[in-house]
Design a protein around this motif. Structure first.
Motif, short mmCIF file in Angstrom:
data_model
loop_
_atom_site.label_atom_id
_atom_site.label_comp_id
_atom_site.label_asym_id
_atom_site.label_seq_id
_atom_site.Cartn_x
_atom_site.Cartn_y
_atom_site.Cartn_z
N VAL A 111 38.10 46.19 38.13
CA VAL A 111 37.25 45.01 38.04
C VAL A 111 37.85 43.95 38.96
O VAL A 111 39.03 44.00 39.30
CB VAL A 111 37.13 44.49 36.59
CG1 VAL A 111 36.44 45.51 35.71
CG2 VAL A 111 38.51 44.13 36.02
N ARG A 112 37.04 42.98 39.35
CA ARG A 112 37.52 41.98 40.31
C ARG A 112 38.41 40.95 39.65
O ARG A 112 39.34 40.45 40.26
CB ARG A 112 36.33 41.29 40.98
CG ARG A 112 35.51 42.21 41.86
CD ARG A 112 34.51 41.42 42.68
NE ARG A 112 35.17 40.49 43.61
CZ ARG A 112 34.54 39.70 44.45
NH1 ARG A 112 33.21 39.71 44.49
NH2 ARG A 112 35.19 38.89 45.24
N ASP A 113 38.13 40.62 38.39
CA ASP A 113 38.89 39.59 37.70
C ASP A 113 39.30 40.13 36.34
O ASP A 113 40.17 40.99 36.24
CB ASP A 113 38.05 38.31 37.57
CG ASP A 113 38.90 37.08 37.29
OD1 ASP A 113 39.86 37.18 36.52
OD2 ASP A 113 38.60 36.00 37.84
N THR A 114 38.68 39.65 35.29
CA THR A 114 38.89 40.21 33.96
C THR A 114 37.53 40.47 33.33
O THR A 114 36.52 39.89 33.74
CB THR A 114 39.69 39.26 33.05
OG1 THR A 114 38.98 38.03 32.89
CG2 THR A 114 41.07 38.98 33.63
N GLU A 174 43.25 45.50 38.72
CA GLU A 174 44.54 45.96 39.20
C GLU A 174 45.04 45.17 40.41
O GLU A 174 46.24 45.10 40.65
CB GLU A 174 44.48 47.45 39.54
CG GLU A 174 44.28 48.34 38.32
CD GLU A 174 44.39 49.82 38.66
OE1 GLU A 174 45.17 50.18 39.56
OE2 GLU A 174 43.67 50.62 38.03
N GLN A 175 44.12 44.56 41.14
CA GLN A 175 44.51 43.78 42.32
C GLN A 175 44.55 42.27 42.05
O GLN A 175 44.75 41.49 42.99
CB GLN A 175 43.53 44.07 43.47
CG GLN A 175 43.38 45.54 43.82
CD GLN A 175 44.69 46.20 44.15
OE1 GLN A 175 45.53 45.63 44.86
NE2 GLN A 175 44.89 47.41 43.65
N LEU A 176 44.38 41.87 40.81
CA LEU A 176 44.33 40.44 40.50
C LEU A 176 45.66 39.76 40.82
O LEU A 176 46.73 40.28 40.51
CB LEU A 176 43.99 40.25 39.02
CG LEU A 176 43.53 38.85 38.60
CD1 LEU A 176 42.21 38.48 39.28
CD2 LEU A 176 43.35 38.78 37.08
N ARG A 195 46.53 34.42 38.72
CA ARG A 195 45.30 34.63 37.96
C ARG A 195 45.59 35.43 36.70
O ARG A 195 45.00 35.21 35.65
CB ARG A 195 44.27 35.35 38.83
CG ARG A 195 43.84 34.58 40.07
CD ARG A 195 42.93 33.41 39.74
NE ARG A 195 41.67 33.87 39.18
CZ ARG A 195 40.63 34.28 39.90
NH1 ARG A 195 40.71 34.32 41.22
NH2 ARG A 195 39.51 34.65 39.31
N CYS A 196 46.51 36.39 36.82
CA CYS A 196 46.92 37.16 35.64
C CYS A 196 47.55 36.23 34.60
O CYS A 196 47.24 36.31 33.40
CB CYS A 196 47.92 38.24 36.04
SG CYS A 196 47.27 39.54 37.10
N ALA A 197 48.45 35.37 35.05
CA ALA A 197 49.12 34.46 34.14
C ALA A 197 48.12 33.53 33.45
O ALA A 197 48.22 33.27 32.25
CB ALA A 197 50.17 33.65 34.89
N ALA A 198 47.15 33.03 34.21
CA ALA A 198 46.14 32.15 33.63
C ALA A 198 45.33 32.88 32.57
O ALA A 198 45.04 32.33 31.49
CB ALA A 198 45.23 31.60 34.72
N ASP A 257 56.18 42.06 42.73
CA ASP A 257 55.46 42.00 44.00
C ASP A 257 54.18 42.83 43.91
O ASP A 257 54.25 44.06 43.78
CB ASP A 257 56.37 42.53 45.11
CG ASP A 257 55.73 42.47 46.49
OD1 ASP A 257 54.52 42.19 46.58
OD2 ASP A 257 56.46 42.73 47.47
N PRO A 258 53.01 42.20 43.98
CA PRO A 258 51.76 42.96 43.86
C PRO A 258 51.60 44.02 44.94
O PRO A 258 51.08 45.11 44.67
CB PRO A 258 50.67 41.88 43.98
CG PRO A 258 51.35 40.60 43.68
CD PRO A 258 52.76 40.76 44.13
#
Length: 240
Positions: free
Chosen positions: A56-59, A124-126, A130-133, A192-193
């Motif tokens: 997915v692009r975000d969540t 997976e690419q977020l 953005r993950c932390a938020a 590191d993403p």
């Protein structure tokens, strides 16, 4: 606020019906996942959010009762998030379906009765911020929140691994294991993403969501399992 978290891997092989004859090879991993879930239940959460990687692009949020299926893996097994295992004559309905990682989470949670359950897929690419938020939002979604965080480590530990051998994989996984054992949110946030993507570490985004959710919560960690069967890094941890 976040009161507890469990970290588990999400290979479909965790489900014995999918693993078939190889199922006993992951018995210790399944036992460790059960121990982690018991830690969550003991924290008396008001809400459990199962978090897993997805395309997915975000969540993307999934309510309790969303269907998950292992039919894409050749097994006629369906499950509902936050519900007991359906009986033999239950038939899947054509509604929204859980991504594979959350289907595995639903399988782990099939006997869960401690509190309501929701699902949250994270891209997976977020980006890490953005993950932390998203983690901070999840932690604020109820008075006492627990997270079940699904995600695998590198898939490049051996020449037979899905991503072949990459000499950076072992060090990457060792760093993740140390961070999970110490509930080190800074170390997880600093993954590191790009390297994680090259090593096919599907847990990077969910772990960084956990880091955001746990910031300031004062949780301690314990590592319950660490191994790399099939050349893929698997970790089980409990934060309370």
């Amino acid at each position: 606020m976040l009161v507890a978290a469990a970290v588990c891997p999400c290979p479909p092989l965790l489900v014995p019906e999918v693993a078939a004859g190889a199922a006993p090879e992951l018995d210790a991993l399944r036992d460790a996942c059960g121990d982690a879930l018991r830690l969550l239940a003991a924290s008396r959460p008001d809400l459990l959010v199962a978090v897993g990687p997805a395309e997915v692009r975000d969540t993307s949020a999934f309510p309790a009762g969303t269907r998950g299926s292992f039919r894409p893996f050749g097994v006629a097994l369906d499950i509902r998030l936050g519900m007991a295992q359906p009986n033999a004559d239950w038939q899947p309905s054509p509604d929204v379906e859980l991504p594979a990682s959350l289907a595995v989470a639903a399988w782990l949670l099939r006997g869960w009765k401690a509190c309501p359950v929701e699902g949250l897929a994270v891209g997976e690419q977020l980006a890490p911020e953005r993950c932390a938020a998203a983690g901070r939002v999840a932690a604020a979604s109820a008075g006492r929140v627990a997270l079940l965080v699904m995600g695998d480590g590198s898939a490049c530990r051996t020449v037979k691994a899905p991503g072949y051998l990459d000499e950076r994989a072992e060090a990457f996984d060792a760093g993740v294991a140390a961070a999970l054992a110490a509930a080190d949110t800074s170390a997880l946030a600093g993954l590191d993403p790009e390297l994680a993507a090259r090593l096919r570490a599907a847990g990077r985004a969910p772990w960084q969501l956990l880091a955001g959710a746990a910031g300031g919560a004062g949780l301690g960690g314990q590592l319950l399992y660490e191994d790399a069967p099939y050349g893929v890094g698997y970790f089980v941890a409990g934060w309370t």
